[in-house]
Design an enzyme around this catalytic site. Structure first.
Site, PDB file in Angstrom:
ATOM      1  N   LYS A  69     -38.033  17.348 -11.558  1.00  0.00           N
ATOM      2  CA  LYS A  69     -37.551  16.044 -11.075  1.00  0.00           C
ATOM      3  C   LYS A  69     -38.635  15.173 -10.456  1.00  0.00           C
ATOM      4  CE  LYS A  69     -32.761  17.367 -10.483  1.00  0.00           C
ATOM      5  NZ  LYS A  69     -31.648  17.557  -9.550  1.00  0.00           N
ATOM      6  N   ASP A 155     -50.812  14.911  -3.903  1.00  0.00           N
ATOM      7  CA  ASP A 155     -49.371  15.069  -4.121  1.00  0.00           C
ATOM      8  C   ASP A 155     -48.855  13.813  -4.807  1.00  0.00           C
ATOM      9  OD1 ASP A 155     -49.167  17.533  -2.834  1.00  0.00           O
ATOM     10  OD2 ASP A 155     -47.556  16.886  -1.485  1.00  0.00           O
ATOM     11  N   HIS A 177     -54.084  16.833   8.705  1.00  0.00           N
ATOM     12  CA  HIS A 177     -52.619  16.777   8.541  1.00  0.00           C
ATOM     13  C   HIS A 177     -51.993  15.879   9.613  1.00  0.00           C
ATOM     14  CE1 HIS A 177     -48.467  18.037   8.163  1.00  0.00           C
ATOM     15  NE2 HIS A 177     -48.765  18.780   7.111  1.00  0.00           N
ATOM     16  N   PRO A 178     -51.123  14.928   9.203  1.00  0.00           N
ATOM     17  CA  PRO A 178     -50.567  14.001  10.190  1.00  0.00           C
ATOM     18  C   PRO A 178     -49.708  14.675  11.265  1.00  0.00           C
ATOM     19  CG  PRO A 178     -49.419  13.798   8.075  1.00  0.00           C
ATOM     20  CD  PRO A 178     -50.624  14.674   7.834  1.00  0.00           C
ATOM     21  N   GLU A 247     -51.698  25.497   0.693  1.00  0.00           N
ATOM     22  CA  GLU A 247     -52.207  24.787   1.875  1.00  0.00           C
ATOM     23  C   GLU A 247     -52.842  25.771   2.866  1.00  0.00           C
ATOM     24  OE1 GLU A 247     -50.298  21.070   3.807  1.00  0.00           O
ATOM     25  OE2 GLU A 247     -49.570  22.751   5.025  1.00  0.00           O
TER      26      GLU A 247
END
Ligand code: 2GW
Ligand code: MN
Length: 297
Positions: A69, A155, A177-178, A247
């Site tokens: 998807k 991504d 990373h936020p 990750e």
């Protein structure tokens, strides 16, 4: 030198007297303890950056995976990348998908190309995301070494909102990373089981890096994907899967191979978070998605 360039008044200067305003950021970390820059708004001048990189006639590759998807995210990703991602440079997009018919046709600018790479779908979602390392590595060795100078692996469930330019180019590039840039290392969600190749002890680690962006010179991204893929295979043989899949392995890699440039969370934001004052521009951010719906297989 000021952190508020807008507040520098214009004062009439005499003959042979000049003024330069140099912006500094005092509210964020702009260099790591190993002297790699952390890229924030206000730390670079795009015209100087372009004068360095434009003459090199570079080609920048971008890989994105859109399986199942996730093909629905390709259009927004590409349309916004055309507005903000390395505009003015040669860009090759490589879209990995199991549904090549669902890749929309998006008008691309000059010197921008798109290749569709058909891949099979894995049953487990963890495999979809983890196997990216293997597939990127294979594609680097088959063709990308010949086709691109730099490679950025992103991504797909993301949109560009502001300039994401040549200031990101460097030998080995990671994005902070936020969710964790204000936290101490003990709370970073590294893999904490010694049995995994991705293991990071509590007293180690510099930053928690996001899995949604890997970049650098093609040879350096090749070495990264090779090492991470091998570590993932060893874990598989030992029947262990790291806490955040690839990750986690990426974070272990960057602990041992320090990135030469870090992208601040401006470059990889998460729209579920309110924008704090230190973020002047959200440049690239996750699309809000209905996880249950989009991930249902
Ligand atoms: C399907 C079910 C559950 C999770 C992912 C997927 C899925 C991912 C999929 O059906 N089809 C697909 O193409 N993907 C690709 O994997 C796509 O490129 C997507 O952007 C990427 C990572 O999955 P995503 O975006 O759903 O996960 P995030 O945004 O929560 O991911 C972070 O953590 C992941 C590890 O679990 C990765 O490290 C990722 O890079 C991180 O951003
Ligand atoms: Mn994502």
């Amino acid at each position: 030198f000021t952190d508020k360039p807008d507040e520098v008044p214009s004062v009439a200067l005499g003959m042979q007297r000049n003024l330069s305003v140099i912006t500094v950021r005092l509210d964020v970390m702009t260099v790591t303890p190993w002297l790699a820059p952390v890229i924030w708004d206000g730390t670079f001048d795009s015209s100087i950056i372009d004068s360095l990189y434009q003459p090199q006639n570079l080609t920048i590759g971008t890989t994105v995976f859109a399986i199942g998807k996730y093909t629905r995210f390709i259009k927004g990703f590409l349309e916004t990348a055309e507005k903000h991602f390395l505009v003015g440079y040669k860009v090759n997009y490589y879209i990995f998908t199991d549904k090549p018919d669902e890749v929309p046709s998006v008008a691309l600018g000059m010197q921008r190309n798109l290749s569709v790479i058909t891949v099979s779908k894995f049953f487990r979602w963890q495999e979809i995301s983890m196997r990216r390392m293997e597939r990127i590595l294979n594609t680097i060795e088959e063709r990308l070494l010949k086709e691109v100078d730099y490679l950025y692996c992103l991504d797909v469930d993301m949109l560009f909102h502001n300039h994401w330019g040549a200031e990101v180019l460097s030998t080995l590039v990671a994005a902070v990373h936020p969710g964790y840039y204000k936290n101490p290392r003990e709370v970073f969600p590294y893999e904490r089981r010694p049995a995994s190749q991705a293991y990071v002890p509590l007293d180690q680690g510099d930053f928690y890096y996001a899995g949604a962006m890997i970049g650098g010179l093609i040879e350096n991204v090749r070495a990264l994907t090779r090492t991470c893929h091998q570590a993932i295979l060893i874990d598989k043989q030992n029947d262990i899967e790291a806490a955040w899949q690839e990750e986690s392995h990426l974070n272990k890699y960057f602990l041992q191979h320090k990135p030469t440039k870090l992208l601040s969370p401006e470059y990889l934001w998460d729209d579920t978070k309110p924008k704090p004052p230190e973020i002047h521009f959200i440049r690239f951010s996750t699309v809000l998605k209905n996880y249950a719906e989009v991930r249902e297989n």
